[in-house]
Design a protein around this motif. Sequence first.
Motif, PDB file in Angstrom:
ATOM      1  N   THR A   4      61.973 -34.027  71.722  1.00 20.28           N
ATOM      2  CA  THR A   4      62.795 -32.902  72.164  1.00 20.28           C
ATOM      3  C   THR A   4      63.899 -33.334  73.123  1.00 20.28           C
ATOM      4  N   VAL A   7      66.774 -34.307  70.700  1.00 20.15           N
ATOM      5  CA  VAL A   7      67.361 -33.234  69.894  1.00 20.15           C
ATOM      6  C   VAL A   7      67.976 -32.209  70.841  1.00 20.15           C
ATOM      7  N   SER A   8      69.191 -31.760  70.521  1.00 24.78           N
ATOM      8  CA  SER A   8      69.834 -30.823  71.429  1.00 24.78           C
ATOM      9  C   SER A   8      69.343 -29.404  71.161  1.00 24.78           C
ATOM     10  N   LEU A   9      69.454 -28.570  72.179  1.00 24.96           N
ATOM     11  CA  LEU A   9      69.049 -27.175  72.058  1.00 24.96           C
ATOM     12  C   LEU A   9      69.952 -26.474  71.047  1.00 24.96           C
ATOM     13  N   PRO A  10      69.442 -25.416  70.409  1.00 29.42           N
ATOM     14  CA  PRO A  10      70.281 -24.709  69.430  1.00 29.42           C
ATOM     15  C   PRO A  10      71.546 -24.146  70.085  1.00 29.42           C
ATOM     16  N   VAL A  15      71.797 -18.753  68.297  1.00 30.13           N
ATOM     17  CA  VAL A  15      70.761 -17.916  68.921  1.00 30.13           C
ATOM     18  C   VAL A  15      71.249 -16.463  69.013  1.00 30.13           C
ATOM     19  N   SER A  18      70.704 -14.868  65.727  1.00 30.39           N
ATOM     20  CA  SER A  18      69.287 -14.602  65.524  1.00 30.39           C
ATOM     21  C   SER A  18      68.857 -13.340  66.275  1.00 30.39           C
ATOM     22  N   GLY A 101      59.657 -16.826  78.451  1.00 31.30           N
ATOM     23  CA  GLY A 101      58.917 -18.079  78.404  1.00 31.30           C
ATOM     24  C   GLY A 101      59.429 -19.049  77.347  1.00 31.30           C
ATOM     25  N   PRO A 103      62.848 -21.129  75.428  1.00 33.09           N
ATOM     26  CA  PRO A 103      64.143 -21.668  75.877  1.00 33.09           C
ATOM     27  C   PRO A 103      65.329 -20.815  75.435  1.00 33.09           C
ATOM     28  N   MET A 104      65.081 -19.625  74.921  1.00 28.36           N
ATOM     29  CA  MET A 104      66.197 -18.751  74.544  1.00 28.36           C
ATOM     30  C   MET A 104      67.116 -18.537  75.737  1.00 28.36           C
TER      31      MET A 104
ATOM     32  N   ARG B 146      66.041 -24.807  80.460  1.00 24.91           N
ATOM     33  CA  ARG B 146      65.732 -24.511  79.066  1.00 24.91           C
ATOM     34  C   ARG B 146      65.134 -25.717  78.344  1.00 24.91           C
ATOM     35  N   ARG B 147      65.632 -26.898  78.663  1.00 25.94           N
ATOM     36  CA  ARG B 147      65.151 -28.104  77.995  1.00 25.94           C
ATOM     37  C   ARG B 147      63.660 -28.324  78.284  1.00 25.94           C
ATOM     38  N   LYS B 149      61.575 -25.816  79.103  1.00 32.30           N
ATOM     39  CA  LYS B 149      60.860 -24.726  78.413  1.00 32.30           C
ATOM     40  C   LYS B 149      60.676 -25.026  76.931  1.00 32.30           C
ATOM     41  N   ALA B 150      61.624 -25.787  76.364  1.00 30.64           N
ATOM     42  CA  ALA B 150      61.532 -26.106  74.940  1.00 30.64           C
ATOM     43  C   ALA B 150      60.308 -26.965  74.638  1.00 30.64           C
ATOM     44  N   GLN B 151      59.717 -27.576  75.653  1.00 30.27           N
ATOM     45  CA  GLN B 151      58.543 -28.432  75.444  1.00 30.27           C
ATOM     46  C   GLN B 151      57.231 -27.675  75.638  1.00 30.27           C
ATOM     47  N   ILE B 154      53.678 -20.954  75.032  1.00 36.46           N
ATOM     48  CA  ILE B 154      52.965 -20.056  75.930  1.00 36.46           C
ATOM     49  C   ILE B 154      52.340 -18.914  75.140  1.00 36.46           C
ATOM     50  N   SER B 176      64.117 -20.078  66.107  1.00 35.41           N
ATOM     51  CA  SER B 176      65.563 -20.266  66.309  1.00 35.41           C
ATOM     52  C   SER B 176      65.917 -20.556  67.760  1.00 35.41           C
ATOM     53  N   TYR B 177      64.975 -20.398  68.691  1.00 36.86           N
ATOM     54  CA  TYR B 177      65.268 -20.673  70.107  1.00 36.86           C
ATOM     55  C   TYR B 177      65.003 -22.135  70.471  1.00 36.86           C
ATOM     56  N   TYR B 178      64.348 -22.874  69.567  1.00 41.13           N
ATOM     57  CA  TYR B 178      63.867 -24.219  69.906  1.00 41.13           C
ATOM     58  C   TYR B 178      64.685 -25.308  69.215  1.00 41.13           C
ATOM     59  N   PRO B 179      64.764 -26.480  69.847  1.00 45.41           N
ATOM     60  CA  PRO B 179      65.577 -27.553  69.273  1.00 45.41           C
ATOM     61  C   PRO B 179      64.975 -28.175  68.007  1.00 45.41           C
ATOM     62  N   ALA B 180      63.651 -28.310  67.966  1.00 45.27           N
ATOM     63  CA  ALA B 180      63.048 -28.982  66.805  1.00 45.27           C
ATOM     64  C   ALA B 180      61.803 -28.222  66.366  1.00 45.27           C
ATOM     65  N   ARG B 221      57.020 -26.458  68.449  1.00 52.40           N
ATOM     66  CA  ARG B 221      56.478 -27.814  68.528  1.00 52.40           C
ATOM     67  C   ARG B 221      56.247 -28.224  69.982  1.00 52.40           C
ATOM     68  N   THR B 223      54.814 -29.727  73.477  1.00 50.74           N
ATOM     69  CA  THR B 223      54.030 -30.842  73.972  1.00 50.74           C
ATOM     70  C   THR B 223      52.805 -30.317  74.710  1.00 50.74           C
TER      71      THR B 223
END
Lengths: 271, 353
Positions: A4, A7-10, A15, A18, A101, A103-104, B146-147, B149-151, B154, B176-180, B221, B223
């Motif tokens: 992660t 890879v960059s955030l969307p 978003v 979406s 909670g 990353p939106m 955000r980076r 939170k992407a890991q 919850i 759609s909110y997540y990088p991978a 995905r 961690t």
Amino acid sequence: MTTTDEVSLPSLPSVYRSRAGVELKEFFRQREAVVFTLMLPVLLLVVFGAVLNFDLGDGVTFTQYFMAGIIAAGILGASLQNMAISIATERSDGTLKGLAGTPMPRSAYFVGKVVQVLAVTAAIIAILVLIGVVFYGIDLPPGADWLTFAWVTVLGSASCTLLGIAVSSLARNGRSASATVTPFALLLQFISGVFFQFSEIPSWMQTVAALFPLKWMAQGLRSVFLPDSLAASEPAGSWELGRVALVLIVWCLIGLLLCVRTFRWQDRDSR
Amino acid sequence: MRAATLLVPTTEELEPGCPSAGRPGQFSRKICPVPVACSCAQREGGDCVLVQKDSLLPRARKLAADPGRQPPDADAAISIRGLAKRYGDFVAVDGLDLDIRRGEIFALLGPNGAGKTTTVEICEGYRSRDAGEVLVLGEDPAAAGRRWKAQLGIVLQSGAGESQLTVRELVRAQASYYPAPRDPDEVLELVGLTEKAGVRGKSLSGGQRRRLDVALGIVGRPTLLFLDEPTTGFDPEARRQFWSLIRSLRELGTTMLLTTHYLDEAEALADRVGVITRGRLVEVAVPSSLGGRETAPAVVSWTEDGARRSEATAAPTALVRDLAGRFPGEVPDLAVTRPTLEDVYLRMIGEPS
């Protein structure tokens, strides 16, 4: 290092798209919301148009007068009432907390709501104008008046959306938001020149109504749907378009300030 | 070798009754990167071998009284030192220390109001803290972006709200909110909602909705996955299915922090269990040795001369052998019992069992 990190955030636009999709589906698939927000103004137009089709002078019928008022009320329903109730519901049922909670980007939530308000507002206006033209012989406004129509709608919608978001923070849940906001909106409609001619309302009520955006939205829209000769029967003797813009802009600023200061992603008991 | 992959004997593990002390096979021979922790163990060329619990206790107490001594571990999945949180006069968390390694499933057990959810929500970035240090995946949740939170994934206690969107639409929107993100359809398969993919969120049953919550939690995905009382309200079969879901996530390498009321759930899923009561962690251990369970005296009972007899003993095998000699055939009504996890737990949280 995990993947992660690489890879960059969307991207924001993806978003936003979406969220806009989510908000449109949430509204248009919910029968109660569609009936309450979209169909109620339409029913009122049909009933009032049929019953109170009397002449106001200058060949103008009350239905023409009511057209402006019911569009203003429709905008109020699509923005203030809709936002206050839906956001209060999403806050109390945990939807907002869940989103917070992820990353939106937080702006995406509000972009989605704005798209929803714009879509619902456009739908209401289109249906109301269509019914007015087809069944009640309402003349479509001439060219320059469409510009007035546009800015009154946009400013009115923006101020009421911001107020709706702010008001949602006061409510415990969607039901209590509905119980507070719905009677308030109805009352406002009675004193703001939606159901009655504004000039017929006692002056102290006019003063109260003038504190809120709805009166100014209805007045601005009357300038669009009624001939200018009727401006003389407004309390001020004119459409006061400058003041309409000013009051709505002030309400936008107040609404924005309240939103920034009061918006919460969780119920009050969580800190 | 990096410290993160290893078990560090911290104060929580050693403090009340030190379950690891009696089992050298369980925790011994871990490289201990923290000198302070090593002072409560015998050093063997860089390895730590835990010794008698009596010699550990005073040291552990001293450490607990001064949580600032060990800095939080930035390589751990979660590292907490001296965490405190109060609501008005109510102290929800009172000086809590905890380390959760990457890749493990950690269960936080405790009665209602013990501070489980407050602790978890501080780690998730939902709540502020009054004191202490917290690192989650190496970052302070109060300041992370955000980076970070992407890991995380919850699954909140409250779950998500009612939705007009279908299950598949909800999982796709979340992705759609997540990088991978994971493939939404694969996630639905994993949680067993493939057949419900076209059903609206509001129409799901309680157990299905909880599985949707998990799908929303893992589609990014993560961690590190937080599961706050994930199976409350499940029937026994739904819980078994949920457990196998959690085990398959473990295979995928996800670290999990699970809070639960259910002791059998903690025992079935967790690599380690922490018991929290009145805002403090009173013990951390592998489920089988919680509260010194595996070394606790066994109770041997049987019927002799028409009367029920029982005897607590550290050597039940010897007693049974002795009984076998006294009776010509079967020992009547012979039973050997050890304290259940529930007995141990109730004693720990101060309830009469």
